[in-house]
Design an enzyme around this catalytic site. Sequence first.
Site, PDB file in Angstrom:
ATOM      1  N   GLN A 171     -38.166 -21.174   0.898  1.00 32.56           N
ATOM      2  CA  GLN A 171     -38.573 -19.965   1.607  1.00 32.56           C
ATOM      3  C   GLN A 171     -40.054 -20.035   1.970  1.00 32.56           C
ATOM      4  OE1 GLN A 171     -36.430 -17.632   2.584  1.00 32.56           O
ATOM      5  NE2 GLN A 171     -37.986 -16.296   3.472  1.00 32.56           N
ATOM      6  N   ASP A 210     -32.077 -24.820   7.138  1.00 34.27           N
ATOM      7  CA  ASP A 210     -32.990 -24.011   7.954  1.00 34.27           C
ATOM      8  C   ASP A 210     -33.264 -24.702   9.290  1.00 34.27           C
ATOM      9  OD1 ASP A 210     -33.899 -21.520   7.065  1.00 34.27           O
ATOM     10  OD2 ASP A 210     -35.232 -22.418   5.569  1.00 34.27           O
ATOM     11  N   LYS A 247     -30.167 -13.377   1.338  1.00 33.37           N
ATOM     12  CA  LYS A 247     -29.475 -14.666   1.472  1.00 33.37           C
ATOM     13  C   LYS A 247     -28.493 -14.867   0.314  1.00 33.37           C
ATOM     14  CE  LYS A 247     -33.240 -16.504   4.229  1.00 33.37           C
ATOM     15  NZ  LYS A 247     -34.419 -17.357   4.399  1.00 33.37           N
TER      16      LYS A 247
END
Length: 297
Positions: free
Chosen positions: A104, A127, A60
């Site tokens: 995460q 997300d 990422k």
Amino acid sequence: MSAMIDTSFTLIDGKKISTDIKAEISLKVVERKNQGKKIPHLAIILVGDDGASQTYVDHKVKACKEVGFHYTMMRFADTIAEDKLMKHIDQVNKDQDVDGFIVQLPLPAHITVERITEKIRSDKDVDGFTNHNFGSIISKNPLLMPATPFGVMELLRRYNIETEGKNCVIVGASRLVGAPLSMMLVEQGRATVTICHKYTEDLAAWTRQADILVVAVGKPGLIKGDMVKEGAVVIDVGTTRVEGPQYKNGYSLKGDVEFKEVAPKTSFITPVPGGVGPMTIASLLMNTLKACENLNP
Ligand code: GUN
């Protein structure tokens, strides 16, 4: 004479599509810069030292660099108290320089995942995990879309794979992939959708009905050749690290589909790696750009 079976299939190249998307995003970043507008800034929160999570986060960060985004990495020990993590999230929520951020997953067992994800400001939730963004899938004005299912939809769109009226079977009902993808396929794709999960009886009877089969379980080799209809489109979301001394890095990424058996029966199939995986990151970048455009027009 026996009927001929067409064993030619198209490999869906998620790596190439994600490279195309990154090029499109880079141009928009340059455009914003030239117009004196804010450069998108992604913050990433990583708790603990899980190897797979570290690898995903590294990808990422690399992607942010490629498209010219600013980024911030925030790392915390896996012993961090939930309330302390909540405070950090609150700080990032308030930080006007950060347009989007992610925590995460997975998180250590002592932390309540939904409490953490719900704490993220929905307009910075790149997300697409918050209930607000999740629910917006079925609204007229979808907000920030869950990254992996959005990536799957984008692959189908960019390969001109028709979904309207098709029989789509999703194996895996997770909050991150199966559930939101089912809503997207119905709402945006106008498909007929079945979700199978670990309680489904006679899984193969369902998967064999699929014009489009999406598998997102995390069980390498779950889907065998005899579970797939001739000419189906197969999307493999599974990425499980299988360890072994024969692999270069000590592990290999395996999908949920027994590729060698299944691919010759399909019309289109995604590989693992290089299929859906890169699309999750492309979606994350698209969402971060969108969040930045919304917060700093
Ligand atoms: N863990 C596995 N996939 C994801 C993802 O897409 N986002 C986050 N935040 N964590 C993950």
